[in-house]
Design an enzyme around this catalytic site. Structure first.
Site, PDB file in Angstrom:
ATOM      1  N   ARG A  59      15.574  51.220  56.706  1.00 19.26           N
ATOM      2  CA  ARG A  59      16.678  52.146  56.924  1.00 19.26           C
ATOM      3  C   ARG A  59      16.250  53.568  56.557  1.00 19.26           C
ATOM      4  O   ARG A  59      15.230  53.783  55.904  1.00 19.26           O
ATOM      5  CB  ARG A  59      17.899  51.716  56.098  1.00 19.26           C
TER       6      ARG A  59
ATOM      7  N   LYS B  11      18.225  53.186  49.541  1.00 21.30           N
ATOM      8  CA  LYS B  11      18.093  52.300  48.382  1.00 21.30           C
ATOM      9  C   LYS B  11      17.816  53.094  47.116  1.00 21.30           C
ATOM     10  O   LYS B  11      17.446  54.259  47.133  1.00 21.30           O
ATOM     11  CB  LYS B  11      16.983  51.277  48.616  1.00 21.30           C
TER      12      LYS B  11
ATOM     13  N   TYR C 273      22.405  54.568  47.189  1.00 19.52           N
ATOM     14  CA  TYR C 273      22.803  53.410  46.403  1.00 19.52           C
ATOM     15  C   TYR C 273      21.976  53.391  45.121  1.00 19.52           C
ATOM     16  O   TYR C 273      20.768  53.630  45.146  1.00 19.52           O
ATOM     17  CB  TYR C 273      22.551  52.110  47.176  1.00 19.52           C
TER      18      TYR C 273
ATOM     19  N   HIS D 260      23.185  51.041  42.005  1.00 17.40           N
ATOM     20  CA  HIS D 260      23.362  49.715  41.385  1.00 17.40           C
ATOM     21  C   HIS D 260      22.733  49.690  39.991  1.00 17.40           C
ATOM     22  O   HIS D 260      21.862  48.871  39.684  1.00 17.40           O
ATOM     23  CB  HIS D 260      22.750  48.619  42.263  1.00 17.40           C
TER      24      HIS D 260
ATOM     25  N   GLU E  17      27.838  53.309  45.987  1.00 21.43           N
ATOM     26  CA  GLU E  17      28.681  52.127  45.759  1.00 21.43           C
ATOM     27  C   GLU E  17      29.879  52.390  44.849  1.00 21.43           C
ATOM     28  O   GLU E  17      30.755  51.523  44.726  1.00 21.43           O
ATOM     29  CB  GLU E  17      27.844  50.961  45.197  1.00 21.43           C
TER      30      GLU E  17
ATOM     31  N   ASP F 194      22.423  42.725  44.034  1.00 23.72           N
ATOM     32  CA  ASP F 194      22.209  44.120  43.664  1.00 23.72           C
ATOM     33  C   ASP F 194      22.902  44.476  42.355  1.00 23.72           C
ATOM     34  O   ASP F 194      22.485  45.405  41.661  1.00 23.72           O
ATOM     35  CB  ASP F 194      22.720  45.059  44.770  1.00 23.72           C
TER      36      ASP F 194
END
Length: 371
Positions: free
Chosen positions: A15, A75, A94, A96, A118, A270
């Site tokens: 991505r 990510k 993101y 996490h 998130e 995650d």
């Protein structure tokens, strides 16, 4: 503002943080955009497409990190990327963080401003930047489960849908949020027997009104979880506590009593995973066995359908990226509480209460730092 997009370096992650269309939008508002060469090549976003949209292509990630005010990724930053972050620079991706103390400490030490997709919220109380990838991961979880149920993959040798005269596989879904609902839709569409559990009875009632006797809904108590999991051929873990570590709903002792060859897909990995036996895996080596039960715990599931995922994600992130670029990160967050809710780390301070609680760190109210 200078907006930078490095090439993703996590295992089998294809991505990319911005598409050429989003670059074009940013350029129309006068922003400069740096894209690392070949950042989107694997999914058909070629360097020449970015150049035509007005981006400047740079040779390596270091060039992106050195020159950009705002870094847009997909990510969580890997260790080498954390080291390249600068004081006052904004990272939007993101994160996490709750189950990842090492990354948390690296971001604290960077003195950067770190906003997590998130935990950004919306006016209806949802998580708009998590939802697109949750939809993808939920649908993929059933694909993955169906594949690994095959005997050649170590599974029970079952066809998810069954055939006339032979029962369909029993799919148990823990959590009826975006991931769980997306998994349920796929499983029902394929003809599986589906049981879905959640603590929100209103949500279960809504699903029952639409799907009726095609699914079984159960309140998510420990006894209902145990009974369902012991009967399951597939278990999908799809629980979420925003920003926090996922609760462990399936114990190691329960896994040991499951049907041999059953498949467990932990979409919550995650956030640490919701099975006691879970640990992160990769697309290269997606599964492992514990007590003859297959565990699929890939931490970036949507990366396998990277073009679909990138377009879905950037459709959702684009307005927030534009807001950050137009106003600057501090002003944008003060103006937009939902964006402020995404702030996890601010120049060495932990500003997400769930992350602070999970790791025993001091929590600082972000408004006290920004005002």
């Amino acid at each position: 503002m200078i907006v930078g997009v490095p090439k993703e370096i996590k295992n089998h992650e294809y991505r990319v943080g911005l598409t050429p269309d989003q670059v074009n939008e940013l350029r129309q508002f006068g922003h400069q955009v740096l894209i690392e060469k070949k950042a989107g090549e694997a999914i058909g976003f070629m360097d020449e497409h970015y150049v035509m949209a007005g981006a400047e292509m740079v040779d390596q990630a270091k060039d992106v990190f050195d020159r950009s005010n705002l870094i847009v990724k997909v990510k969580e930053p890997q260790a080498s990327e954390c080291k390249m972050l600068k004081s006052g620079q904004t990272l939007f991706t993101y994160l996490h963080l709750a189950p990842d103390p090492a990354q948390t400490q690296a971001l604290i030490q960077s003195n950067a401003i770190c906003i997590a997709y998130e935990t950004v919220t919306s006016s209806n109380g949802r998580l708009p930047l998590l939802a697109p990838m949750s939809e993808v991961a939920g649908r993929m979880s059933i694909q993955a489960a169906a594949h690994h149920l095959e005997k050649s993959q170590g599974g029970r040798g079952l066809l998810l849908a069954g055939v006339p005269g032979v029962s369909a596989a029993h799919v148990v879904i823990l959590g009826a949020g975006v991931v769980g609902t997306s998994a349920m839709q796929m499983a029902v569409g394929l003809g599986a027997q589906v049981t879905i559990l959640d603590k929100n009875v209103d949500r279960l009632r809504d699903l029952d009104l639409v799907y009726g006797n095609r699914i079984q809904t159960l309140y998510s108590s420990s006894s209902n979880i145990e009974r369902s999991v012991l009967q399951a051929d597939v278990v999908i873990g799809s629980v979420l506590v925003p920003g926090a570590s996922a609760p462990k709903l399936v114990t190691k002792a329960l896994v040991a009593k499951m049907n041999p060859g059953a498949v467990m897909v932990d979409v919550a990995i995650d956030q640490g995973g919701c099975f006691e036996t879970s640990h992160p895996t990769t697309h290269q080596e997606p599964t492992y066995l514990i007590d003859d039960v297959i565990h699929y715990c890939v931490a970036n599931m949507p990366g396998a359908v990277a073009r679909t995922s990138t377009i879905a994600l950037t459709n959702a992130t684009a307005p927030f990226v534009m807001n950050l670029a137009n106003r600057g990160s501090e002003a944008a967050m003060l103006k937009n509480q939902h964006l402020l809710n995404g702030l996890n780390i601010y120049q060495g301070h932990v500003c997400c209460e769930a992350v602070a609680r999970a790791q025993g760190l001091d929590y600082v109210d972000p408004k006290s730092l920004l005002l």
